[in-house]
Scaffold this motif. Structure first.
Motif, mmCIF file in Angstrom:
data_model
loop_
_atom_site.group_PDB
_atom_site.id
_atom_site.type_symbol
_atom_site.label_atom_id
_atom_site.label_comp_id
_atom_site.label_asym_id
_atom_site.label_seq_id
_atom_site.Cartn_x
_atom_site.Cartn_y
_atom_site.Cartn_z
ATOM 1 N N ARG A 186 -2.341 2.093 -7.833
ATOM 2 C CA ARG A 186 -3.586 1.601 -8.399
ATOM 3 C C ARG A 186 -4.557 1.260 -7.297
ATOM 4 N NH1 ARG A 186 -3.296 -4.564 -10.376
ATOM 5 N NH2 ARG A 186 -2.303 -5.460 -8.550
ATOM 6 N N VAL A 187 -5.812 1.278 -7.649
ATOM 7 C CA VAL A 187 -6.859 0.766 -6.797
ATOM 8 C C VAL A 187 -7.121 -0.631 -7.349
ATOM 9 C CG1 VAL A 187 -9.206 1.058 -5.979
ATOM 10 C CG2 VAL A 187 -7.782 3.068 -6.395
ATOM 11 N N THR A 238 -8.300 -0.670 1.736
ATOM 12 C CA THR A 238 -7.222 -1.193 2.569
ATOM 13 C C THR A 238 -5.877 -1.016 1.869
ATOM 14 O OG1 THR A 238 -7.447 -3.410 1.645
ATOM 15 C CG2 THR A 238 -8.702 -2.941 3.640
ATOM 16 N N ALA A 239 -4.823 -1.072 2.657
ATOM 17 C CA ALA A 239 -3.455 -0.978 2.139
ATOM 18 C C ALA A 239 -2.552 -1.874 2.991
ATOM 19 C CB ALA A 239 -2.951 0.467 2.195
ATOM 20 N N GLY A 248 0.822 -1.197 0.000
ATOM 21 C CA GLY A 248 0.000 0.000 0.000
ATOM 22 C C GLY A 248 0.856 1.246 0.000
ATOM 23 N N LEU A 249 2.064 1.139 0.513
ATOM 24 C CA LEU A 249 2.984 2.267 0.572
ATOM 25 C C LEU A 249 4.383 1.722 0.328
ATOM 26 C CD1 LEU A 249 3.023 5.268 1.014
ATOM 27 C CD2 LEU A 249 3.254 4.864 3.451
ATOM 28 N N GLU A 269 -2.516 0.319 -3.828
ATOM 29 C CA GLU A 269 -1.074 0.088 -3.924
ATOM 30 C C GLU A 269 -0.429 1.366 -4.429
ATOM 31 O OE1 GLU A 269 -0.340 -3.089 -6.637
ATOM 32 O OE2 GLU A 269 -1.508 -4.529 -5.492
ATOM 33 N N ILE A 270 0.636 1.790 -3.772
ATOM 34 C CA ILE A 270 1.405 2.956 -4.215
ATOM 35 C C ILE A 270 2.864 2.547 -4.259
ATOM 36 C CG2 ILE A 270 2.149 5.310 -3.680
ATOM 37 C CD1 ILE A 270 -0.509 5.675 -2.185
ATOM 38 N N GLY A 271 3.497 2.721 -5.402
ATOM 39 C CA GLY A 271 4.922 2.442 -5.564
ATOM 40 C C GLY A 271 5.655 3.738 -5.841
#
Length: 161
Positions: A69-70, A115-116, A33-34, A83-85
């Motif tokens: 992305r979601v 959620t993440a 998520g991060l 999700e974050i990259g």
């Protein structure tokens, strides 16, 4: 599917295009998520690549900045995973990207719960998730295998009220 260009005024949504493909690869753990750039990433090790856009998923990122992305959008129960990259050198954009992901999930996709996944041992700036409304929900002991050993994984959640 969406992409985000980061400008001086902050992130803005724009349609996902084939030229954004290079943003889908980076030195991060899959599904985070991060996901921050991992220090000591082996020079010859391939970077993780996020899958190509899928129906119902949103993507965002900025040139040389980040991708996200979601994912796992469940329209019936109105929930999804974020999700974050983050690309190397772009940590300062994380709070804006987290807020944008939540805003997009709630106002555009009309979700109720997002959620993440976070791997605490990698020391991600969870304050960015907290600023976007996420709170820690559960820790999964030894929930991921990384660097030859099991690590705990935490799920953070935000609910649209």
């Amino acid at each position: 599917m969406t992409a985000v260009a980061l400008t001086g005024a902050g992130p803005r949504l724009a349609g996902y295009r084939a030229e954004h493909r290079h943003l889908l690869t980076g030195p991060w753990l899959p599904g985070e998520g991060l996901a921050m750039p991992l220090a000591g990433w082996p020079a010859l090790a391939p970077w993780h690549t996020v899958e190509a856009p899928e129906p119902g998923a949103a993507r965002y990122g900025g040139p040389g900045v980040a991708v996200g992305r979601v994912a796992e959008v469940d329209g019936v129960h109105r929930r999804a995973r974020v999700e974050i990259g983050v690309r190397p050198g772009a940590v300062e954009h994380v709070p804006a990207l987290a807020r944008l992901a939540v805003s997009h999930a709630f106002s555009v996709l009309h979700l109720h719960r997002v959620t993440a996944w976070v791997t605490p041992a990698l020391d991600p700036p969870t304050s960015a998730l907290a600023a976007a409304g996420f709170t820690p929900e559960v820790v999964i002991p030894q929930g991921i295998w990384f660097d030859g050993r099991p690590l705990d994984r935490a799920m953070w959640t935000v609910v649209d009220r």
